[in-house]
Design a protein around this motif. Structure first.
Motif, PDB file in Angstrom:
ATOM      1  N   UNK A 122       0.820  -1.184   0.011  1.00  0.00           N
ATOM      2  CA  UNK A 122      -0.108   0.048  -0.174  1.00  0.00           C
ATOM      3  C   UNK A 122       0.749   1.284  -0.024  1.00  0.00           C
ATOM      4  N   UNK A 123       2.269   1.028   0.359  1.00  0.00           N
ATOM      5  CA  UNK A 123       3.089   2.347   0.294  1.00  0.00           C
ATOM      6  C   UNK A 123       3.859   2.451  -1.043  1.00  0.00           C
ATOM      7  N   UNK A 124       3.598   1.510  -1.967  1.00  0.00           N
ATOM      8  CA  UNK A 124       4.388   1.704  -3.371  1.00  0.00           C
ATOM      9  C   UNK A 124       3.614   2.443  -4.033  1.00  0.00           C
ATOM     10  N   UNK A 125       4.300   2.765  -5.415  1.00  0.00           N
ATOM     11  CA  UNK A 125       3.958   3.394  -6.568  1.00  0.00           C
ATOM     12  C   UNK A 125       4.117   2.345  -7.666  1.00  0.00           C
ATOM     13  N   UNK A 126       3.389   2.736  -8.303  1.00  0.00           N
ATOM     14  CA  UNK A 126       3.078   2.052  -9.747  1.00  0.00           C
ATOM     15  C   UNK A 126       2.972   2.569 -11.081  1.00  0.00           C
ATOM     16  N   UNK A 127       4.038   2.194 -12.134  1.00  0.00           N
ATOM     17  CA  UNK A 127       3.730   2.588 -13.449  1.00  0.00           C
ATOM     18  C   UNK A 127       3.452   1.190 -14.328  1.00  0.00           C
ATOM     19  N   UNK A 128       2.751   1.476 -15.560  1.00  0.00           N
ATOM     20  CA  UNK A 128       2.831   0.488 -16.256  1.00  0.00           C
ATOM     21  C   UNK A 128       3.159   0.852 -17.727  1.00  0.00           C
ATOM     22  N   UNK A 129       3.934   0.054 -18.371  1.00  0.00           N
ATOM     23  CA  UNK A 129       4.135   0.274 -19.717  1.00  0.00           C
ATOM     24  C   UNK A 129       3.753  -0.872 -20.566  1.00  0.00           C
ATOM     25  N   UNK A 130       2.967  -0.699 -21.528  1.00  0.00           N
ATOM     26  CA  UNK A 130       2.482  -1.757 -22.303  1.00  0.00           C
ATOM     27  C   UNK A 130       2.687  -1.599 -23.765  1.00  0.00           C
ATOM     28  N   UNK A 131       2.990  -2.646 -24.556  1.00  0.00           N
ATOM     29  CA  UNK A 131       2.964  -2.310 -25.997  1.00  0.00           C
ATOM     30  C   UNK A 131       2.444  -3.370 -26.776  1.00  0.00           C
ATOM     31  N   UNK A 132       1.464  -3.208 -27.679  1.00  0.00           N
ATOM     32  CA  UNK A 132       0.903  -4.078 -28.586  1.00  0.00           C
ATOM     33  C   UNK A 132       0.664  -3.993 -29.918  1.00  0.00           C
ATOM     34  N   UNK A 133       0.004  -4.597 -30.510  1.00  0.00           N
ATOM     35  CA  UNK A 133       0.361  -4.466 -32.119  1.00  0.00           C
ATOM     36  C   UNK A 133      -1.094  -4.290 -32.768  1.00  0.00           C
ATOM     37  N   UNK A 134      -2.128  -4.487 -32.035  1.00  0.00           N
ATOM     38  CA  UNK A 134      -3.411  -4.367 -32.375  1.00  0.00           C
ATOM     39  C   UNK A 134      -4.307  -3.396 -31.729  1.00  0.00           C
ATOM     40  N   UNK A 135      -4.176  -2.120 -32.492  1.00  0.00           N
ATOM     41  CA  UNK A 135      -4.953  -1.211 -31.682  1.00  0.00           C
ATOM     42  C   UNK A 135      -4.782  -1.039 -30.144  1.00  0.00           C
ATOM     43  N   UNK A 136      -3.618  -0.981 -29.801  1.00  0.00           N
ATOM     44  CA  UNK A 136      -3.357  -1.220 -28.063  1.00  0.00           C
ATOM     45  C   UNK A 136      -4.018   0.015 -27.552  1.00  0.00           C
ATOM     46  N   UNK A 137      -3.996   1.267 -28.107  1.00  0.00           N
ATOM     47  CA  UNK A 137      -4.674   2.405 -27.353  1.00  0.00           C
ATOM     48  C   UNK A 137      -6.153   2.198 -27.001  1.00  0.00           C
ATOM     49  N   UNK A 138      -6.837   1.267 -27.849  1.00  0.00           N
ATOM     50  CA  UNK A 138      -8.091   0.930 -27.468  1.00  0.00           C
ATOM     51  C   UNK A 138      -8.124  -0.477 -26.777  1.00  0.00           C
ATOM     52  N   UNK A 139      -7.840  -1.498 -27.511  1.00  0.00           N
ATOM     53  CA  UNK A 139      -7.737  -2.659 -27.266  1.00  0.00           C
ATOM     54  C   UNK A 139      -7.089  -3.047 -25.941  1.00  0.00           C
ATOM     55  N   UNK A 140      -6.012  -2.175 -25.641  1.00  0.00           N
ATOM     56  CA  UNK A 140      -5.293  -2.269 -24.447  1.00  0.00           C
ATOM     57  C   UNK A 140      -6.081  -1.920 -22.928  1.00  0.00           C
TER      58      UNK A 140
END
Lengths: 181, 181, 181, 181
Positions: free
Chosen positions: A111-129
């Motif tokens: 509960x004291x941590x911070x998180x970021x996510x980096x995700x890369x995809x090939x099929x319309x990732x800004x929608x389907x991710x």
């Protein structure tokens, strides 16, 4: 504020790794490549009296290593619209850790941590991710861990990520934030 | 219209299995318990000249078995707001199958299948399980496979599922549909 | 435990209303048909010194009427994958109410309410209606209002809803829950 | 390639407008401020023999004006985790246009358009705005209209948007794309 990067990729130097390395350029981080380790799938024993047996694989060591840091970057290729199976196996095991006497303040420490996510995809990732981002949101909310931001990149073939100017910009921007931690 | 049930559970007789068995009561199905088999995580070799090596595990046999059927029921506990790592590993390997000369009409054959999802979770699954349903939607859309419906059940401890009357009703309803196939 | 049903439909006796009436059969409720009233769109004055002017329409009366009840059922057709514009206009005005001295404990009072959503659409609503459910989830979470459940029905032409056995069953099930309140 | 910007904001010079203006700086566009017009909520008459009556408001003129362009930018504040009621009313009326003999190739013409979305909200919009993006995706998919990209900005008070460096960068990036159209 020390940083652990947890890579879910299954090939070295892929687009996810490339994008992530832009975000952490010249920043000291602990890079954990899940693919280099053996992490078994969870066997659900939450409801059995004897609880979970100790599993002879690399999971406990990896988890301990991650928990030494305050900020996590989960860097995963988008496989079938979610995190890689390797990363999912690692996350699934957290259910076991929550019942593990050796890690008894696990949830509280998370509960004291911070998180970021980096995700890369090939099929319309800004929608389907987006379901993947929502899934991470629920995971982090479960712990009360602060979800600080995410980058979704689009790429297929090796090197493609350099064509996603918006993702590249976001990585550069994230780097400024990480440096100032 | 023959049916394969693909179980992603990691303990026998869990709530997901109980709910699924209501839906298939007295219907002949091929029950595939992924947990009984060894299915390695994918190693992404899509972009390497030599392609994917043949992997010595149970995946190919399981996939072949599944493909003999027209209707799939994916029955998974909701672990961390998505399918179990075991099931994710199985799905991830489909990327390999698409490049595998031995399964060369895989995508085309998938487009003629029908699928149902049965998912059971303990943390507000009718809300927090929605990203999982969206992930399955994108997976099925990728193949042009028809997503016929889903049931989300709420349960934690063994047997809890019987208290989710809406899920039980939905399973009974699904059974009527499956019988009429 | 008194119940207000807020209808966002724009034609009488539509499928949404039919499904909702199954859920409240022989239960005394306060039925609010938004379409019978004039509710202007919000004009955002949150950041102006003089604040929001009083608007001469039916909104305040409707809101006061709704707030006399403990349980809300939001019953809306799915128009373009979200609630109807009529219902959205009503919800948007809540931002004004939060700044309205005449309703100064609005947010606090909302936190004690319970809500259900009944939504009916024609285009794969159990999939494409999920963003609507997520929007309602965030709305209710904002207030700390308890989201007790939802029903998504599939229907296009008048009367179609009777063919959606799963939605009908869910309405009957919801009715049992409402009676026991 | 001419561009129409459809603003759903209800106050002038808000954060949504500021961000959008960065993206279209020195580009000739047709700016449509929905708030300047009277657009009634839809009355659903899809299933009545006589169909929809002609409505005496500004909708038809606005729609015709929008349809003269090839690229649409939908710029909306995020109100209650979705587009503003004003914009929703406008979109809802598209159902009427599809039945309107005067616009009989409406759906077909829409399939040749391109769209962007710019949305600004105050409550974790990069997470809680995702259902809005999914909703737009379904809307555009319905028409076969190409969803070219979106920007989500975070801002509350007037001028706040300048603090969201990632959104500002994305707007600058979008501008380069729009210029090259």
């Amino acid at each position: 504020m020390s940083i652990a990067v947890i890579y879910g990729s299954t090939r070295p130097n892929g687009n996810t790794e490339t994008l992530t390395k832009l975000a952490i350029e010249n920043i000291e981080v602990d890079s954990i490549y899940l693919n280099d380790f053996t992490i078994n799938s969870i066997e659900d024993r939450r409801h059995e009296e004897e609880g979970f047996p100790i599993v002879e694989d690399d999971y406990d060591a990896i988890l301990s290593r991650m928990m030494q840091h305050e900020t996590f970057i989960f860097a995963t290729p988008i496989y079938w619209y979610s995190m890689s199976g390797q990363m999912k196996n690692f996350v699934d095991r957290w259910s076991q850790t929550m019942k593990d006497a050796r890690f008894k303040d696990f949830k509280e420490r998370m509960s004291h941590k911070k998180a970021y996510v980096i995700a890369v995809g090939g099929d319309s990732p800004t929608i389907k991710g987006l379901p993947l981002i929502q899934q991470f949101t629920y995971i982090f909310d479960f712990f009360g861990l602060s979800f600080e931001g995410y980058i979704i990149g689009e790429a297929n073939k090796p090197g493609d990520i350099y064509n996603d100017q918006q993702a590249i910009n976001a990585a550069v921007q994230l780097r400024k934030k990480l440096i100032s931690l």
